[in-house]
Design an enzyme around this catalytic site. Structure first.
Site, PDB file in Angstrom:
ATOM      1  N   HIS A 280      30.846  13.267  35.702  1.00 32.97           N
ATOM      2  CA  HIS A 280      31.136  14.658  35.349  1.00 32.97           C
ATOM      3  C   HIS A 280      30.229  15.579  36.143  1.00 32.97           C
ATOM      4  O   HIS A 280      29.047  15.284  36.353  1.00 32.97           O
ATOM      5  CB  HIS A 280      30.914  14.854  33.845  1.00 32.97           C
ATOM      6  CG  HIS A 280      31.212  16.228  33.343  1.00 32.97           C
ATOM      7  ND1 HIS A 280      32.471  16.785  33.395  1.00 32.97           N
ATOM      8  CD2 HIS A 280      30.405  17.169  32.765  1.00 32.97           C
ATOM      9  CE1 HIS A 280      32.437  18.002  32.863  1.00 32.97           C
ATOM     10  NE2 HIS A 280      31.197  18.254  32.483  1.00 32.97           N
ATOM     11  N   ASN A 300      27.791  23.918  31.694  1.00 32.58           N
ATOM     12  CA  ASN A 300      28.950  23.025  31.619  1.00 32.58           C
ATOM     13  C   ASN A 300      30.240  23.844  31.661  1.00 32.58           C
ATOM     14  O   ASN A 300      30.208  25.071  31.664  1.00 32.58           O
ATOM     15  CB  ASN A 300      28.883  22.180  30.345  1.00 32.58           C
ATOM     16  CG  ASN A 300      29.741  20.938  30.420  1.00 32.58           C
ATOM     17  OD1 ASN A 300      30.365  20.642  31.440  1.00 32.58           O
ATOM     18  ND2 ASN A 300      29.792  20.180  29.339  1.00 32.58           N
TER      19      ASN A 300
END
Length: 333
Positions: A280, A300
């Protein structure tokens, strides 16, 4: 006669569904209803809701067990909008970073920055970080990571913070090695930006959370880049130097664990994450110390309902925790 019969059958079907729904007993029913309302959840059938509820219960139990020992772990968890999906669904939808790509041959040289590093940095206070974004169910964290780093570089160079288009990267960087909503990496995103002489703004090329045809328009261009610089793999001193003196840095981490998925506060570290299996991408926007524990401030792309209003504090100088320095880079203008 037929229409009356049809109406009766339809009414009976509705009553049957309502009866079935009433017969299902949801555990922690009030909490479940509040969670659904908070995150805008709805389901196509009673059976589907029951299946999702059971997944939610299992995740809730895991979170509560962790939080009972949060003083040991150093961070807390919360049942966020990802609470009703399975581990397999989470990995398929969100863990789509693909290491590799056409990496820059230019390596960050920390030696050119003399003196001690600042004790803390937060590029949000310098108007170099856009608001938290939400990738939805499109596996394109690489696009948000690359774009976030370019937004920071562009803002610091021009004095104007402009939200840039992840959708532009998703749709148009496929010929350069990325895979739309099925994953990719920041190097190939930067490669596209260089070849294309920039990317559009979010306003001119809005986010759709799915792959579309490439629709870049030069008149909508918001920033350009001349290339990218890589951080020496695993070198946290160089990563910290780049964050301190350059700006936001694109990184990739291993985010497969449920602890990451439900992170809500504190300094995150996990014995279950790998420094080499990167899944990620995010953006390091600063660093500091929290209750004596060094951290990176990381932006994020899971929306504001995740983590600390969309951010996570990831452990710094702890054996390259979760690979945060394994595949880091930033764009040059």
């Amino acid at each position: 006669m037929k229409s009356a019969l049809g109406f009766t059958l339809a009414l009976l079907a509705v009553l049957a569904v309502k009866t079935a729904a009433a017969a299902v007993q949801f555990s922690y029913a009030e909490e479940w209803q509040m969670w659904k309302t908070q995150h805008g959840k709805s389901y196509g059938s009673v059976r589907e809701e029951l299946e999702r509820h059971l997944v939610w219960l299992a995740n809730r139990e895991y979170i509560n067990a962790h939080n009972q020992n949060s003083h040991i772990f150093g961070f807390t968890l919360a049942i966020n909008h990802l609470g009703d999906i399975t581990d397999a669904e989470y990995n398929e939808m969100y863990m789509t970073y693909r290491p590799g790509g056409t990496k820059s041959t230019t390596i960050h040289d920390a030696s050119q920055y003399s003196g001690n590093l600042p004790e803390s940095v937060d590029w949000r206070t310098n108007n170099a970080v856009t608001s938290i974004k939400d990738q939805g169910q499109c596996g394109a964290s690489y696009a948000f990571s690359a774009v976030g780093a370019l937004e920071g570089a562009n803002a610091l160079a021009t004095g104007t913070l402009t939200s840039l288009s992840e959708q532009n990267i998703i749709d148009c960087s496929i010929p350069y090695g990325n895979h739309g909503c099925k994953g990719g990496n920041m190097y190939d995103a930067f490669l596209y930006m260089v070849a294309n002489d920039g990317i559009d703004t979010t306003d001119s090329y809005p986010y759709k959370a799915k792959q579309m045809s490439c629709s870049y328009i030069e008149s909508g261009r918001g920033a350009t880049t001349s290339g990218s610089v890589a951080i020496e793999s695993g070198n946290e001193n160089d990563l910290q130097s780049a964050v301190a003196y350059i700006g936001p840095v694109a990184v990739a981490v291993d985010a497969q664990s449920n602890a990451f998925r439900y992170y809500s506060g504190g300094v995150y570290s996990s014995t279950q994450c790998s420094s080499s299996t990167l899944t990620h991408a995010m953006v390091v926007t600063g660093y500091g110390t929290y209750s004596g524990t060094p951290y990176y401030l990381v932006k994020n792309s899971f929306g504001k309902n995740w983590g600390m209003d969309g951010y996570i504090l990831m452990a710094r100088n702890k054996y390259n925790q979760c690979g945060i320095a394994s595949d880091a880079s930033y764009p040059t203008l």
